[in-house]
Design an enzyme around this catalytic site. Structure first.
Site, PDB file in Angstrom:
ATOM      1  N   GLY A 527       1.360  -1.451   0.114  1.00 35.37           N
ATOM      2  CA  GLY A 527      -0.051  -0.258  -0.076  1.00 35.37           C
ATOM      3  C   GLY A 527       1.076   1.189   0.114  1.00 35.37           C
ATOM      4  O   GLY A 527       2.176   1.551   0.521  1.00 35.37           O
ATOM      5  N   VAL A 534       3.845   0.952   2.261  1.00 36.37           N
ATOM      6  CA  VAL A 534       3.646  -0.091   3.524  1.00 36.37           C
ATOM      7  C   VAL A 534       4.735  -0.904   2.631  1.00 36.37           C
ATOM      8  O   VAL A 534       3.629  -1.406   1.775  1.00 36.37           O
ATOM      9  CB  VAL A 534       2.181   0.480   3.611  1.00 36.37           C
ATOM     10  CG1 VAL A 534       1.951  -0.937   4.985  1.00 36.37           C
ATOM     11  CG2 VAL A 534       2.082   1.528   4.444  1.00 36.37           C
ATOM     12  N   LYS A 549       5.870   0.151   7.328  1.00 36.18           N
ATOM     13  CA  LYS A 549       5.531   2.035   7.173  1.00 36.18           C
ATOM     14  C   LYS A 549       7.071   2.628   6.786  1.00 36.18           C
ATOM     15  O   LYS A 549       8.111   2.837   7.556  1.00 36.18           O
ATOM     16  CB  LYS A 549       4.394   2.410   7.003  1.00 36.18           C
ATOM     17  CG  LYS A 549       4.467   4.297   7.148  1.00 36.18           C
ATOM     18  CD  LYS A 549       3.440   4.728   6.964  1.00 36.18           C
ATOM     19  CE  LYS A 549       1.437   4.163   6.603  1.00 36.18           C
ATOM     20  NZ  LYS A 549       0.920   4.811   6.987  1.00 36.18           N
ATOM     21  N   ASP A 645      -6.360  13.056   9.127  1.00 31.22           N
ATOM     22  CA  ASP A 645      -6.121  12.271   7.705  1.00 31.22           C
ATOM     23  C   ASP A 645      -6.649  11.517   7.266  1.00 31.22           C
ATOM     24  O   ASP A 645      -6.891  10.475   7.556  1.00 31.22           O
ATOM     25  CB  ASP A 645      -5.171  12.470   7.035  1.00 31.22           C
ATOM     26  CG  ASP A 645      -4.917  11.680   5.683  1.00 31.22           C
ATOM     27  OD1 ASP A 645      -5.919  11.854   4.912  1.00 31.22           O
ATOM     28  OD2 ASP A 645      -3.990  11.618   5.128  1.00 31.22           O
TER      29      ASP A 645
END
Ligand code: NAG
Ligand code: NAG
Ligand code: NAG
Length: 805
Positions: A527, A534, A549, A645
């Site tokens: 991702g 990630v 990450k 976010d």
């Protein structure tokens, strides 16, 4: 008393004053108008303004127009977005003082009424203001309070309200642009379907004032030659802060008019009588930059760019796209090739090529993008391989890759410092031919689910086999050796702490090499978030799955602060938060280690394959999971954590499809000064609360806003912004949902789905409360949880952004 000449003179004077200046003949109750025949309008005293039926093209609308000889300028329209009515319609000022439009179809529509007192008459005033008034001619309702695209002399536009352009010169329904008089004192032109951020603005008076306690309004003076002004309503002498007009202008009986036209430009006019007593119109002012219409953002829609030829603006599609609506080139373009399958974040590079275009002006940098520290020559190639990249350009030694749709793109006629070469990703295969090849190759491939389950069975068999072998050999080996193995594994357990085997509270510090090994050299990217990529990895010889990450954008900051921050994040434990297991801070490298979420992101779940979409109960449960996680961050941690976010990409699903919030706490790390405003805004467009653009501090209510947007996305399994909608009403999901909600037509949004109506309405109402423009109107996460659980009633929400409708 005898009538003396003086008395007669006095009476005459009063008579003239009354006749020419003081009032128009009021329109009594029970008067009516019809579209055809002599009674189709009521005139002002001067005859310049009329109120009544006008004939746009097919049918009639009710409005006010200004007459210059035979030329009509529509300055106001009642219910402008309603369809026109037929010639048998009737407009009645009822006995009870309501102005009501009667047609054959449906209920009469109230155009004007007052609950401030008893209406006893109406008047079309010489200023162009149509009013309802009481017996002492006190105004109870006025068209000046409900402007459409035009302001007239004497009219005010209060902060928080706006003018909205018309669709075209002949169609007065709401168009694509708006002029906003903002609460902060700034007068701004925006595309109407936009987030109204600094990026969206294409002209502003630049009169932004700090502090929220003062009020401002836009005023169109009807005497001054510089009539358009912004006034400080809080100052006792109505201090003027900004003005425009033409000081050299002198005209007789001037009527000033300011209109935002269907092309998005605000223009100020004077209608006056020339020396021969003839009516004449003159433009006094418009923003000079906008003489070039290409400077109007969204003049060309998404994925298109604007060029000027012979002083005429033209919209052109970006490479690889065609006009969404070939008959209207202003509505933008959409991709005309089909996208290849995306595997592990990597695009099949052979399906595409990169098309360079020079001298391009980059538009809205606030749209999703990522940047990389690579050489210029590698930039287009990097975009080619990246599924999410639609275009790339190189700036300040960084490769900036943007997702589609793109907007506000321009093309310069010559090289300038603000222009770039942009590379656009274009497909080799057109939409149609690719579809055909797809259907041919499909039957050859077994459904993907079966392959994985077959694989899983193989793996299980392998594991069982190896266990049996291990057991046999273990039995065969001496007991002493068994003891040794036991001690070794116990030691390893001590080394690694209780990580992964039980719920621990300590964070582990990893070395970079360890994580490199755990992820096999960062091989499997699973991702990409706003903060970094990630990777999937394993610990304990493959027994524990982790997600690593790698932060690629962060504010240079000492290791110590980073560690302090990590420890703070490490202390947050909740079943709806993704757990941080450890981190690595070596040199400039910053990596975070999280528990692995096997079912991917919420984005994949709700926007992906429609056959796996969660059902209604699931959607509510997911929404509740996330709300509980946020509630914990906001109210149950030692110090409230604002996520900043919240969006579906940042919600991950674990093996039981429990929703968990990821990336919390990072906002603080990556943007220490959360009160910064305007261009420094982080987070993701579409989910950003309006206060990010204002000079007000960011609070937990900013998360509530993003949550509300996401809640609507979850409910309707649709992205908040979908560009290729032929009906522009549907582009922004929240606007569309509110419209449908207000019209009691929510079922339009869930076409074909089995729906529990009360559950649907409940979730929509909660969503609409969360996305109120005013932070204080938004509920706390606590109330959100209670409302979603059905513990508390949900009141009917007001329009989320009264500014925009
Ligand atoms: C009416 O409109 C036409 C065309 O726009 C213009 O040429 C003419 O001067 C206008 N007449 C008046 C009286 O404003
Ligand atoms: C508006 O008026 C108030 C009250 O007089 C004053 O304090 C404030 O500074 C004014 N605002 C501006 C921008 O001048
Ligand atoms: C897509 O549109 C562009 C520009 O209109 C055109 O040049 C190109 O051939 C089209 N591509 C396909 C695959 O249809």
């Amino acid at each position: 008393m005898a009538t003396t000449p003086l008395n007669i003179y006095f009476l005459l004077l009063v008579y003239f004053l009354c006749e020419t200046v003081v009032f128009a003949e009021p329109i009594p109750l029970r008067s009516s108008l019809s579209p055809l025949g002599p009674n189709s309008s009521w005139s002002s005293n001067s005859g310049r303004f009329k109120f009544g039926f006008y004939n746009p093209s097919d049918g009639f609308k009710v409005g006010i127009w200004l007459l210059d000889g035979t030329n009509k300028t529509i300055v106001w329209t009642a219910n402008r977005d309603d369809p026109p009515v037929f010639s048998n319609a009737k407009l009645v000022l009822t006995e009870r003082g309501q102005l009501s439009l009667r047609t054959d179809q449906g209920q009469p529509k109230v155009i004007a009424h007052s609950n401030k007192g008893n209406v006893s008459s109406a008047s079309m005033l010489d200023s162009g203001n149509f009013v309802l008034q009481n017996e002492s001619l006190h105004i109870l309702w006025q068209s000046f309070d409900y402007p459409t695209d035009t302001m007239l002399g004497g009219q005010k536009l209060h902060s928080g309200s706006q003018l909205v352009s018309s669709s075209s010169d002949t169609n007065q329904s709401s168009g694509r642009f708006q002029l906003s008089m903002q609460a902060d004192g700034n007068l701004v032109l925006y595309p109407r379907y936009s987030g109204r951020t600094a990026y969206d603005a294409y002209w502003a008076s630049d009169t932004t004032y700090h502090g929220t306690s003062f009020k401002y309004y836009l005023f169109l003076n009807n005497t001054d030659p510089q009539p358009l002004c912004i006034v400080n309503a809080s100052s006792s002498n109505s201090e003027i802060l900004w003005w425009r007009g033409d000081s050299s202008f002198k005209g007789n009986k001037t009527i000033y008019r300011a209109t935002i036209h269907s092309d998005g430009v605000l223009r100020l006019y004077a209608h006056f009588d020339n020396a021969d007593g003839k009516h004449q119109v003159m433009k006094l002012w418009s923003p000079p930059d906008l003489d070039n219409l290409c400077n109007v953002n969204s003049f060309c829609g998404f994925n298109s760019y604007c060029t000027v030829n012979d002083n005429q603006p033209y919209c052109n599609c970006l490479p690889g796209t065609d006009f969404t609506d070939p008959s209207d080139h202003n509505l933008g373009c959409k991709r005309n090739f089909s996208e290849a399958e995306c595997k592990g974040g990597k695009d099949n590079a052979t399906s595409y090529f990169m098309y360079p275009m020079e001298h391009m002006r980059v538009g809205d940098l606030d749209l999703p993008y990522t940047e990389e520290d690579i050489l210029e020559g590698e930039c287009p190639f990097s975009c080619l391989q990246d599924c999410f990249c639609g275009a790339a350009f190189y700036e300040n030694n960084r490769c900036k890759k943007q997702e589609l749709p793109l907007r506000y793109i321009g093309r310069e006629t010559q090289v300038s410092s603000s222009s770039y070469t942009i590379y656009f990703k274009v497909g080799n295969q057109s939409l149609r031919s690719n579809n055909a090849s797809f259907s041919i190759s499909e039957p050859d491939q077994p459904p993907p689910i079966k392959t994985t389950s077959k694989k899983a069975i193989k793996v299980i068999i392998l594991i069982v086999l190896s266990f049996v072998i291990l057991l046999c050999s273990a039995v065969a080996i001496s007991s002493r050796f068994i003891y040794k193995i036991g001690v070794l594994s116990y030691k390893r357990l001590l080394e690694t702490g209780d990580l992964g085997l039980s719920e621990g509270t300590t964070l582990r510090v990893f070395s970079y090499n360890e994580l490199k090994k755990a992820t096999h050299g960062f091989k499997q990217e699973v991702g990409k978030g706003s903060f970094g990529s990630v990777y999937r990895g394993t610990l304990h010889k493959g027994r524990k799955l982790i997600a690593v990450k790698r932060l690629h954008r962060f504010i240079e900051e000492g290791e110590r602060e980073f560690q302090a921050e990590m420890r703070a994040i490490g202390k947050t434990h909740h079943k709806n938060l993704v757990r941080l297991l450890g981190y690595c801070a070596e040199g400039s490298k910053r990596l975070l280690v999280y528990e692995y979420m096997s079912n991917g992101s919420l984005e994949k779940l709700i926007f992906g394959d429609s056959t796996v979409r969660p059902d209604w109960d699931e959607r509510r449960r997911i929404a509740l999971d996330i709300a509980r996680g946020l509630l914990y961050l906001h109210e149950q941690c030692k110090a409230p954590i604002i996520h900043c976010d919240i969006k579906p990409q940042n919600i991950l699903m674990d093996e039981f499809f429990r929703a968990k919030i990821s990336d919390f706490g990072l906002a603080k790390l990556l943007m220490p000064d959360q009160t910064r405003t305007f261009t420094q805004v982080r987070g993701t467009r579409g989910y950003l609360a309006p206060e990010w653009n204002k000079n007000t501090p960011i609070t937990v209510k900013a998360d509530v806003y993003s949550y509300g947007i996401m809640l609507l996305e979850i409910v309707f399994c649709r992205k908040s912004l979908v560009v290729n909608m032929l009906n522009p009403e549907q582009i922004v999901l929240s606007n569309w949902v509110y419209k449908c909600f207000a019209r009691r037509e929510l079922n339009k949004l869930v076409a074909g789905e089995e729906v529990d109506n009360s559950l649907l309405e409940n979730m929509v109402k909660v969503g609409l409360w969360c996305i109120q423009d005013e932070p204080f109107l938004r509920p706390s996460m606590k109330s959100v949880v209670l409302m979603l659980e059905g513990v508390t009633e949900v009141a009917v929400p007001p329009c989320p952004s009264p500014d925009s409708t």
